[in-house]
Design a protein around this motif. Structure first.
Motif, PDB file in Angstrom:
ATOM      1  N   TYR A  63       1.755   6.065  -2.780  1.00  0.00           N
ATOM      2  CA  TYR A  63       0.621   5.487  -2.068  1.00  0.00           C
ATOM      3  C   TYR A  63      -0.322   4.804  -3.044  1.00  0.00           C
ATOM      4  O   TYR A  63      -0.558   5.294  -4.152  1.00  0.00           O
TER       5      TYR A  63
ATOM      6  N   MET B  22      -2.169   6.899   9.944  1.00  0.00           N
ATOM      7  CA  MET B  22      -3.401   6.526   9.241  1.00  0.00           C
ATOM      8  C   MET B  22      -4.560   7.346   9.793  1.00  0.00           C
ATOM      9  O   MET B  22      -4.901   7.213  10.976  1.00  0.00           O
TER      10      MET B  22
ATOM     11  N   LEU C  32      -9.817   6.441   9.154  1.00  0.00           N
ATOM     12  CA  LEU C  32      -9.820   5.008   8.890  1.00  0.00           C
ATOM     13  C   LEU C  32     -11.210   4.506   8.509  1.00  0.00           C
ATOM     14  O   LEU C  32     -12.237   5.003   8.991  1.00  0.00           O
TER      15      LEU C  32
ATOM     16  N   SER D 131      -6.064   3.222  -2.639  1.00  0.00           N
ATOM     17  CA  SER D 131      -6.948   2.913  -1.518  1.00  0.00           C
ATOM     18  C   SER D 131      -6.595   3.702  -0.246  1.00  0.00           C
ATOM     19  O   SER D 131      -7.439   3.843   0.638  1.00  0.00           O
ATOM     20  N   VAL D 132      -5.368   4.209  -0.157  1.00  0.00           N
ATOM     21  CA  VAL D 132      -4.967   4.926   1.060  1.00  0.00           C
ATOM     22  C   VAL D 132      -4.505   6.355   0.790  1.00  0.00           C
ATOM     23  O   VAL D 132      -4.280   7.118   1.727  1.00  0.00           O
TER      24      VAL D 132
ATOM     25  N   ASP E 108     -10.021  -0.822   5.918  1.00  0.00           N
ATOM     26  CA  ASP E 108      -8.618  -0.776   6.337  1.00  0.00           C
ATOM     27  C   ASP E 108      -8.294  -1.873   7.348  1.00  0.00           C
ATOM     28  O   ASP E 108      -7.128  -2.030   7.733  1.00  0.00           O
TER      29      ASP E 108
ATOM     30  N   ARG F  98      -5.131   9.735   2.891  1.00  0.00           N
ATOM     31  CA  ARG F  98      -5.487   9.415   4.278  1.00  0.00           C
ATOM     32  C   ARG F  98      -4.285   8.923   5.086  1.00  0.00           C
ATOM     33  O   ARG F  98      -4.220   9.149   6.287  1.00  0.00           O
ATOM     34  N   PHE F  99      -3.359   8.260   4.432  1.00  0.00           N
ATOM     35  CA  PHE F  99      -2.180   7.701   5.098  1.00  0.00           C
ATOM     36  C   PHE F  99      -0.951   8.528   4.733  1.00  0.00           C
ATOM     37  O   PHE F  99      -0.819   8.996   3.598  1.00  0.00           O
TER      38      PHE F  99
ATOM     39  N   ILE G 118       0.804  -1.215   0.000  1.00  0.00           N
ATOM     40  CA  ILE G 118       0.000   0.000   0.000  1.00  0.00           C
ATOM     41  C   ILE G 118       0.842   1.272   0.000  1.00  0.00           C
ATOM     42  O   ILE G 118       0.358   2.329  -0.421  1.00  0.00           O
TER      43      ILE G 118
END
Length: 114
Positions: free
Chosen positions: A59, A82, A85, A62-63, A89, A66-67, A48
């Motif tokens: 990244y 993270m 969430l 999917s992340v 996740d 946000r991450f 990820i």
């Protein structure tokens, strides 16, 4: 032989945050790209986040947004912040080289509850 130890997982609610950490027993961070992987229940392990040497962090869709990942080459540690969430996740999170040439650690469980 290098050992990887992940920590920081836990049980949180949707929208909350967690910060994961990874520590390596050897100076691998200076020699290879590193990454964060995760394995959701019933699914394969997926990459990820990639932290290349000297290049921007990458990244997965999917992340992304946000991450946030970072690494400390001198201390052979890296972290994964993270935020926001989601239930999707929920997974066991691992760190490893990219590609994963180091023996896998035990990972750290992240469970996101609605």
């Amino acid at each position: 032989q290098v050992q990887l130890v992940e920590s920081g997982g836990g049980l949180v609610q949707v929208g909350e945050s967690l910060r994961l950490s990874c520590a390596a027993s050897g100076d691998v961070f200076i020699r290879t790209a590193m990454g964060w992987y995760r394995q959701a229940p019933g699914k394969g392990r997926e990459l990820i986040v990639t932290l290349p040497r000297g290049s921007p962090v990458h990244y997965s869709d999917s992340v992304k947004g946000r991450f946030t990942a970072s690494k400390n080459v001198a201390e052979n540690t890296m972290s994964l912040q993270m935020n926001n969430l989601k239930t999707d996740d929920t997974a066991v999170y691992y760190c490893n080289a990219v590609p994963p040439t180091i023996a896998w650690g035990q990972g750290t469980q992240v469970t996101v509850s609605s």
